[in-house]
Write a protein that holds these residues in place. Sequence first.
Motif, mmCIF file in Angstrom:
data_model
loop_
_atom_site.group_PDB
_atom_site.id
_atom_site.type_symbol
_atom_site.label_atom_id
_atom_site.label_comp_id
_atom_site.label_asym_id
_atom_site.label_seq_id
_atom_site.Cartn_x
_atom_site.Cartn_y
_atom_site.Cartn_z
ATOM 1 N N ILE A 322 0.838 -1.209 0.000
ATOM 2 C CA ILE A 322 0.000 0.000 0.000
ATOM 3 C C ILE A 322 0.870 1.254 0.000
ATOM 4 N N ALA A 340 -1.446 -2.238 -5.728
ATOM 5 C CA ALA A 340 -2.624 -2.001 -4.880
ATOM 6 C C ALA A 340 -3.578 -3.183 -4.939
ATOM 7 N N ALA A 363 -5.945 1.268 -0.022
ATOM 8 C CA ALA A 363 -5.511 0.580 -1.239
ATOM 9 C C ALA A 363 -6.439 0.876 -2.408
#
Length: 415
Positions: A322, A340, A363
């Motif tokens: 992230i 992500a 994310a």
Amino acid sequence: MAKSPAHKWAFKPGMRAGAYSWRSSSKAIERLKSASSEIRAVARVDPVTAAEGVIALAQRIWPAFEHIDTSSGALGNAVRRTLEELLPVLIDAPADEKTRAKWLEQLRQAIEDDGVDYLAPIADCYGQIATYPSLMNLHADRDLDMIEAAWSDHARFIHVPTATLTLSCLLEAGRHDELLALLERKKTRLWFDEKFGAEALLRQGREDEALARAEALLLDQRRQWGHVEIAQFCERILVGQGREEEAYRRFGLPSVSGNTYLAMWRNLVKRYPDLDARRILEDLIDTHGSKGKWFAAAKTARFLDIALECAAHYDAAPSTLIRAARALKLKEPSFAMEVALQAIRHLVEGRGYEPNPLDIDDAVEHLMFAAARLDETDQARQALQRIAGSALAPGMMADRLARNIAALSTGDGDS
């Protein structure tokens, strides 16, 4: 001629006997750092006085730290780093033989009094500190008979505090055969002592024997203390013989060390500048495993295809992924999207250290930002739906992802 006044060291009051209690490890480490800085500053203008500062510090380490809990190893490592940092100050100081003789007696007494071998780095280099052959031989001979008797008694373990400094002096005095004969008396072979024998063989030009002696300790079923140091000694011999590829494969790769995976890669790249950096990273991953944990190293090294392979591995840390997506969503949006998505997949599948549902939100935010820059928002939503559809069981993370998908479908960014 009037004698100049003795230098007043600021670190001395904080290094008095019994100054530290059981839980004072952090405080002691900070004291060591400040003492080292003070001594090195003096060394720039007065190297002899600085050397005397090193001795004053060494004399105070055991009395000051005697009551500290050392079970974590942090203090021992800090003492070793400090002394290794300061040893050149002591060795290189332009002192005459009489001054050196006084220093050696002070250090010898400190080593004998040392309760936990804090001063091992000084004992290891005692022969170099001696500088003068007459002093090397003097300290080599002083306890030689006692060490021979102690090491010849295989029925009992007898510790001789001055054994290491004696070996160091024998080595630096060029008394290699005596050194090797003394080591033959020992029942056990440990790198503490064997490094002097291996170095003695090397200095005699007996490189293959030195290599075999050191490597025998690596092949021991028990993992030897100093494993990395032994491997680096063997590696140095092979590199010196022009056998770089063999050194890399046999010793460099297996023994590489570093506080992070990135540091391990950088360490090998620095040691083997002629080898391809990408190949080194791939070899490290193959040798040491934990592919997901190599993500940050691959990303920083700019091997983004390898980084994506690492990101997909089950042991990649979602929090690390992230952070990478956030940092690169502007410059590398395609990479940020993939990273992500992998972070979201790992979270939904229950991976990660102390995961938080808000991690999903972060994310998804970074994913959609990167997707918008590439005009791939529809593809990003579809990827999220596939991850949600593949969830093995409902859970907090899967529910949070579903909320994000629903919010995206209605055009509401707040989940």
